[in-house]
Design a protein around this motif. Sequence first.
Motif, PDB file in Angstrom:
ATOM      1  N   VAL A 116     -12.323   9.268   5.904  1.00  0.00           N
ATOM      2  CA  VAL A 116     -12.008   7.859   5.662  1.00  0.00           C
ATOM      3  C   VAL A 116     -11.752   7.629   4.175  1.00  0.00           C
ATOM      4  O   VAL A 116     -12.587   7.975   3.333  1.00  0.00           O
ATOM      5  N   PRO A 117     -10.605   7.023   3.818  1.00  0.00           N
ATOM      6  CA  PRO A 117     -10.300   6.763   2.408  1.00  0.00           C
ATOM      7  C   PRO A 117     -11.254   5.765   1.762  1.00  0.00           C
ATOM      8  O   PRO A 117     -12.017   5.072   2.441  1.00  0.00           O
TER       9      PRO A 117
ATOM     10  N   ARG B 262       0.826  -1.211   0.000  1.00  0.00           N
ATOM     11  CA  ARG B 262       0.000   0.000   0.000  1.00  0.00           C
ATOM     12  C   ARG B 262       0.861   1.261   0.000  1.00  0.00           C
ATOM     13  O   ARG B 262       1.788   1.407   0.806  1.00  0.00           O
ATOM     14  N   ALA B 263       0.545   2.171  -0.919  1.00  0.00           N
ATOM     15  CA  ALA B 263       1.109   3.508  -0.868  1.00  0.00           C
ATOM     16  C   ALA B 263       0.307   4.331   0.138  1.00  0.00           C
ATOM     17  O   ALA B 263      -0.609   3.813   0.786  1.00  0.00           O
ATOM     18  N   ASN B 264       0.639   5.596   0.298  1.00  0.00           N
ATOM     19  CA  ASN B 264      -0.089   6.464   1.223  1.00  0.00           C
ATOM     20  C   ASN B 264      -1.592   6.369   0.922  1.00  0.00           C
ATOM     21  O   ASN B 264      -2.033   6.726  -0.168  1.00  0.00           O
ATOM     22  N   PRO B 265      -2.417   5.899   1.868  1.00  0.00           N
ATOM     23  CA  PRO B 265      -3.834   5.686   1.575  1.00  0.00           C
ATOM     24  C   PRO B 265      -4.721   6.903   1.814  1.00  0.00           C
ATOM     25  O   PRO B 265      -5.917   6.853   1.521  1.00  0.00           O
ATOM     26  N   HIS B 266      -4.170   7.976   2.342  1.00  0.00           N
ATOM     27  CA  HIS B 266      -5.004   9.078   2.814  1.00  0.00           C
ATOM     28  C   HIS B 266      -5.427  10.024   1.697  1.00  0.00           C
ATOM     29  O   HIS B 266      -4.794  10.083   0.636  1.00  0.00           O
ATOM     30  N   ASP B 267      -6.485  10.768   1.954  1.00  0.00           N
ATOM     31  CA  ASP B 267      -6.867  11.866   1.079  1.00  0.00           C
ATOM     32  C   ASP B 267      -6.045  13.097   1.436  1.00  0.00           C
ATOM     33  O   ASP B 267      -5.631  13.290   2.592  1.00  0.00           O
TER      34      ASP B 267
ATOM     35  N   VAL C 173      -1.261  24.930   0.352  1.00  0.00           N
ATOM     36  CA  VAL C 173      -1.250  24.295   1.672  1.00  0.00           C
ATOM     37  C   VAL C 173      -1.778  22.876   1.517  1.00  0.00           C
ATOM     38  O   VAL C 173      -2.883  22.672   1.004  1.00  0.00           O
ATOM     39  N   ALA C 174      -0.980  21.902   1.922  1.00  0.00           N
ATOM     40  CA  ALA C 174      -1.357  20.489   1.796  1.00  0.00           C
ATOM     41  C   ALA C 174      -1.705  19.932   3.172  1.00  0.00           C
ATOM     42  O   ALA C 174      -0.844  19.904   4.059  1.00  0.00           O
ATOM     43  N   VAL C 175      -2.945  19.513   3.333  1.00  0.00           N
ATOM     44  CA  VAL C 175      -3.415  18.948   4.599  1.00  0.00           C
ATOM     45  C   VAL C 175      -3.746  17.482   4.379  1.00  0.00           C
ATOM     46  O   VAL C 175      -4.692  17.161   3.656  1.00  0.00           O
ATOM     47  N   GLU C 176      -2.941  16.600   4.960  1.00  0.00           N
ATOM     48  CA  GLU C 176      -3.212  15.167   4.839  1.00  0.00           C
ATOM     49  C   GLU C 176      -4.286  14.783   5.853  1.00  0.00           C
ATOM     50  O   GLU C 176      -4.125  15.015   7.054  1.00  0.00           O
ATOM     51  N   LEU C 177      -5.373  14.201   5.364  1.00  0.00           N
ATOM     52  CA  LEU C 177      -6.529  13.900   6.199  1.00  0.00           C
ATOM     53  C   LEU C 177      -6.458  12.455   6.689  1.00  0.00           C
ATOM     54  O   LEU C 177      -6.628  11.516   5.920  1.00  0.00           O
ATOM     55  N   LYS C 178      -6.190  12.272   7.953  1.00  0.00           N
ATOM     56  CA  LYS C 178      -6.109  10.938   8.548  1.00  0.00           C
ATOM     57  C   LYS C 178      -7.522  10.347   8.661  1.00  0.00           C
ATOM     58  O   LYS C 178      -8.513  11.081   8.672  1.00  0.00           O
TER      59      LYS C 178
ATOM     60  N   ASN D 283      -7.334  28.678   6.634  1.00  0.00           N
ATOM     61  CA  ASN D 283      -7.620  29.175   7.977  1.00  0.00           C
ATOM     62  C   ASN D 283      -7.291  28.062   8.967  1.00  0.00           C
ATOM     63  O   ASN D 283      -8.059  27.107   9.108  1.00  0.00           O
ATOM     64  N   PRO D 284      -6.161  28.122   9.651  1.00  0.00           N
ATOM     65  CA  PRO D 284      -5.703  27.001  10.474  1.00  0.00           C
ATOM     66  C   PRO D 284      -6.596  26.679  11.666  1.00  0.00           C
ATOM     67  O   PRO D 284      -6.478  25.603  12.255  1.00  0.00           O
ATOM     68  N   THR D 285      -7.508  27.571  12.038  1.00  0.00           N
ATOM     69  CA  THR D 285      -8.369  27.334  13.197  1.00  0.00           C
ATOM     70  C   THR D 285      -9.760  26.837  12.817  1.00  0.00           C
ATOM     71  O   THR D 285     -10.573  26.551  13.700  1.00  0.00           O
ATOM     72  N   ALA D 286     -10.056  26.737  11.508  1.00  0.00           N
ATOM     73  CA  ALA D 286     -11.411  26.384  11.052  1.00  0.00           C
ATOM     74  C   ALA D 286     -11.506  24.907  10.690  1.00  0.00           C
ATOM     75  O   ALA D 286     -10.492  24.207  10.557  1.00  0.00           O
ATOM     76  N   ASN D 287     -12.742  24.421  10.508  1.00  0.00           N
ATOM     77  CA  ASN D 287     -12.962  23.061  10.036  1.00  0.00           C
ATOM     78  C   ASN D 287     -12.210  22.820   8.732  1.00  0.00           C
ATOM     79  O   ASN D 287     -12.331  23.613   7.780  1.00  0.00           O
ATOM     80  N   LEU D 288     -11.432  21.746   8.692  1.00  0.00           N
ATOM     81  CA  LEU D 288     -10.627  21.384   7.515  1.00  0.00           C
ATOM     82  C   LEU D 288      -9.664  22.494   7.108  1.00  0.00           C
ATOM     83  O   LEU D 288      -9.139  22.483   5.993  1.00  0.00           O
TER      84      LEU D 288
END
Length: 303
Positions: free
Chosen positions: A196-197, A98-103, A186-191, A113-118
């Motif tokens: 969910v992937p 498996r490569a990186n499975p995340h979105d 800005v790249a945000v990796e979503l765990k 906006n670092p304090t907001a949803n997503l």
Amino acid sequence: MSKKIIIGSRGSDLALWQANFVKSKLENAGHPCEIKIIKTQGDKIQDLPFDKMEGKGFFTKEIEEALLRNEIDLAVHSHKDLETTNPPGLTIAAVSERANPHDLLLIRKEAYNPTANLNLKPGAIVGTSAARRIAQLHRYIAPDQIKMLRGNVPTRINKLRNGEYDAILIAAAGVERLNLDVSDLVAVELKPEIFVPAPAQGFLGIQCREEDPVVRVVQEVLDNEQSRAIINLERGVLKALSGGCQVPLGAHVLIKDDGVADFWLAYAPSTSGTADHTLLHGKDFARLHEEALLWIKQPEKKK
């Protein structure tokens, strides 16, 4: 094998990376190969979201037909794009590690906006056409903030850079495999506890004719036993729902060092709904499969 192995692939940069990855593995094991590019329905139709396209196998059907006509010897797919049942006469001979499975959520800096949803500014427009992503986005933003996004990975990123969106959702594996520079975004990796992937996201599926001698070659060079077990659980839930990429289902397994699996799920009955989210634990994959279906089919059990 003495004869050259013909590998069927879509023509996108990512698909060709995947085909060349398999080609390199086989050639390093002494099996010469060449790649044949095949255009699929998903490549030809770019103005519709997947849940509005007719039929199934949008990125695989034409390649599978070429396999059955003996025009190619194997096909390399993003496993998440495959139907849960193979056409008669075909089999998945091997699955990759498996490569990186995340979105990955890519955001224009002015929309961050670092304090907001997503980490999104109010009213941000997010691009995606995947049913699973749309239903999960509804947990965080309003439906009118979601805009259809199609095209290959570099095309999608360029649409973001050109200002057609404030952010886009794509698979992290595609960006990493193509070694794309997204430092201006800005790249945000979503765990998976956030997003969910797709079932089998990050895996490659190598498809062959069932009785072809190339099956043995591919299994010896490429197959990964643990990957198969994870795929069978994640995609087994999808199969039980009689679904493909049009089903708003996220399913992701992570096996920890003690052998216990974390099994994240996200599900909505349709893209108009908001996905519910849960986490199951266990070592028995058959039991986890049953618990997942119970959670999906009995809303009162959702937490």
